[in-house]
Enzyme design. Sequence first.
Site, short mmCIF file in Angstrom:
data_model
loop_
_atom_site.label_atom_id
_atom_site.label_comp_id
_atom_site.label_asym_id
_atom_site.label_seq_id
_atom_site.Cartn_x
_atom_site.Cartn_y
_atom_site.Cartn_z
N ASP A 59 84.84 -17.66 75.33
CA ASP A 59 84.31 -16.39 74.81
C ASP A 59 85.26 -15.19 74.89
OD1 ASP A 59 82.17 -18.11 74.64
OD2 ASP A 59 80.78 -16.91 75.83
N ASP A 86 80.63 -17.32 71.74
CA ASP A 86 79.21 -16.99 71.81
C ASP A 86 78.82 -16.64 70.37
OD1 ASP A 86 77.25 -16.83 73.89
OD2 ASP A 86 77.26 -14.64 73.79
N HIS A 93 75.54 -15.92 68.34
CA HIS A 93 74.08 -15.75 68.27
C HIS A 93 73.56 -15.42 66.86
CE1 HIS A 93 73.91 -15.98 72.56
NE2 HIS A 93 74.54 -14.84 72.77
N HIS A 141 68.21 -12.69 68.32
CA HIS A 141 68.24 -13.77 69.31
C HIS A 141 67.36 -13.47 70.53
CE1 HIS A 141 70.13 -16.57 72.25
NE2 HIS A 141 70.15 -17.34 71.19
N HIS A 155 74.71 -8.79 70.74
CA HIS A 155 76.15 -9.08 70.84
C HIS A 155 76.49 -10.39 70.15
CE1 HIS A 155 74.43 -11.45 74.13
NE2 HIS A 155 75.49 -12.22 74.03
N LYS A 199 78.28 -21.59 70.39
CA LYS A 199 77.09 -21.85 71.21
C LYS A 199 76.17 -20.64 71.19
CE LYS A 199 79.57 -20.13 75.22
NZ LYS A 199 78.77 -18.92 75.43
N CYS A 234 79.25 -17.05 81.41
CA CYS A 234 79.64 -18.22 80.59
C CYS A 234 80.71 -19.08 81.25
CB CYS A 234 80.04 -17.77 79.20
SG CYS A 234 78.59 -17.14 78.30
C1 VGL Z 1 77.99 -14.03 78.09
C2 VGL Z 1 76.17 -12.75 78.59
C3 VGL Z 1 75.60 -13.05 77.39
C4 VGL Z 1 79.33 -14.56 78.50
C5 VGL Z 1 77.44 -14.36 76.88
O1 VGL Z 1 80.15 -14.92 77.63
O2 VGL Z 1 79.59 -14.60 79.73
N1 VGL Z 1 77.35 -13.24 78.95
N2 VGL Z 1 76.24 -13.85 76.53
ZN ZN Z 2 75.47 -14.19 74.62
#
Ligand code: VGL
Ligand code: ZN
Length: 243
Positions: free
Chosen positions: A46, A84, A86, A90, A119, A144, A189
């Site tokens: 990410d 990430d 979404h 979401h 996000h 994901k 993550c």
């Molecule tokens: C993440 C919060 C929400 C991450 C992703 O990449 O750590 N944290 N979505």
């Molecule tokens: Zn996320």
Amino acid sequence: MKTHPSLLSRRVLLQSLAAGAATAALPLRAAAKFKPGATAALLVVDVQNCFVTGGTLPVAKGEEVVPVINKLSAAFANIVVTQDWHTAGHASFASSYAGKKPFETTALKYGTQVLWPDHCVQGTEDAALHKDLKLPTAQLIVRKGYNKGVDSYSAFQEADRKTVTGLAGYLKARGIKTVYVTGLATDFCVAWTAMDARAAGFEVLVVEDACRAIDLNGSLAAAWKQMTAKGVKRIQSGDIELA
Ligand code: VGL
Ligand code: ZN
């Protein structure tokens, strides 16, 4: 002439004593470095615009991981990148619930869900990989968190703890035994990905200085505690020998 067995063992003993003395004389000798071979993969989690300064869910100093990861990539024959990814509206977005604010929680079918600002919405510039991330040899991008009702911090398994992404199967099919995890965020993550990699049977090393954390209500310390308990190793990028 054939060496008498007692002389042979005496010689081995003397050699090992000499080796021990040499080690003792050089207490500051650098520890042996990790050398990721053909059965190791670098996971880059990410490293997207949403998680760096100016993004929708910025991780403090998130962009600092970029040069560290670019440099590390030279040591790896196998590299997998995650995003990430979404859907709009979401289930992990606070905006999906009346009266909820980011960083509060809600109870979903699969358990407690932290609610985030909107996000990494699919296809947006916010969800794109950081422009300075240079990984031309990366072989796979895993996206994901695209199921609207289920979050997925982990690159292996969604938050329902049932739906898999296919990454474990991919890595196993390619003969990967060890994964080095880097990216954002250490306590979400990265941590979930590292722990699921252990659960899937991989040796797992998290490269601490190639990650940055959100650290929400002590989540960073808790994440390291859980990762360590599951056998995840905590290393620094300087511990890895560059190719
Ligand atoms: C993440 C919060 C929400 C991450 C992703 O990449 O750590 N944290 N979505
Ligand atoms: Zn996320």
